[in-house]
Design an enzyme around this catalytic site. Structure first.
Site, short mmCIF file in Angstrom:
data_model
loop_
_atom_site.label_atom_id
_atom_site.label_comp_id
_atom_site.label_asym_id
_atom_site.label_seq_id
_atom_site.Cartn_x
_atom_site.Cartn_y
_atom_site.Cartn_z
N ASP A 38 0.86 -1.18 0.00
CA ASP A 38 0.00 0.00 0.00
C ASP A 38 0.89 1.23 0.00
OD1 ASP A 38 -2.26 -1.58 0.18
OD2 ASP A 38 -2.57 -1.23 2.32
N ARG A 39 0.37 2.32 -0.53
CA ARG A 39 1.11 3.58 -0.51
C ARG A 39 1.43 3.95 0.93
NH1 ARG A 39 -2.00 8.33 -3.17
NH2 ARG A 39 -3.50 7.38 -1.81
#
Length: 150
Positions: A38-39
């Site tokens: 995930d970012r």
């Protein structure tokens, strides 16, 4: 950094940078991520340079372990979070815990408790988007600094 371009971001992704590197060095390469993050998550992303290696590595079990500081903390020192995850209606990119969602499990172990916060070790047993962040929030102990679920 995002792995792939998305509706909200077309540039500045890992895929863009990998392709840019290979264009500058005149090498032939495709973008085949084996793992993703995930970012705003730190960790290792495995990439394959061709489809053959991608297929070989995709069938290999990769064990992922993350450490996160959470508000409060789980009551138990160790256990498995078993909470199905579903996608919110578009255009939202967020997910939520739902009995009709896809099966999602995370192994959780307390490493340290300190001043109202807990350092936990998280091992995703399934690979759903936002899984660790959702599972911690579901326990009532969101990950510190998480803007979506914290």
């Amino acid at each position: 950094m995002l792995i792939h371009p998305s509706r909200s971001r077309l540039t500045g992704t890992l895929a863009n940078r990998v392709f840019g590197y290979y264009q500058r060095t005149n090498q032939k390469c495709a973008f085949h991520p084996i793992t993703r993050l995930d970012r705003d998550t730190f960790g290792i992303v495995l990439l394959a340079k061709n489809a053959h290696v991608h297929t070989l590595l995709q069938n290999t079990k990769v064990q992922k372990t993350y450490h996160a500081w959470v508000y409060g903390g789980p009551e138990e020192d160790a256990g498995i979070i078993d909470a199905p995850i579903d996608r919110r209606p578009l255009p939202s990119l967020l997910r939520y815990i739902s009995p009709t969602g896809k099966p999602s499990q995370t192994r959780c172990r307390v490493l340290e408790r300190f001043n109202g916060h807990t350092l936990v070790e998280l091992e995703p047993l399934t690979g759903r988007t936002h899984q660790l962040r959702l599972h911690c929030a579901h326990l009532g102990s969101p990950i510190l600094g998480d803007p979506q679920y914290g």
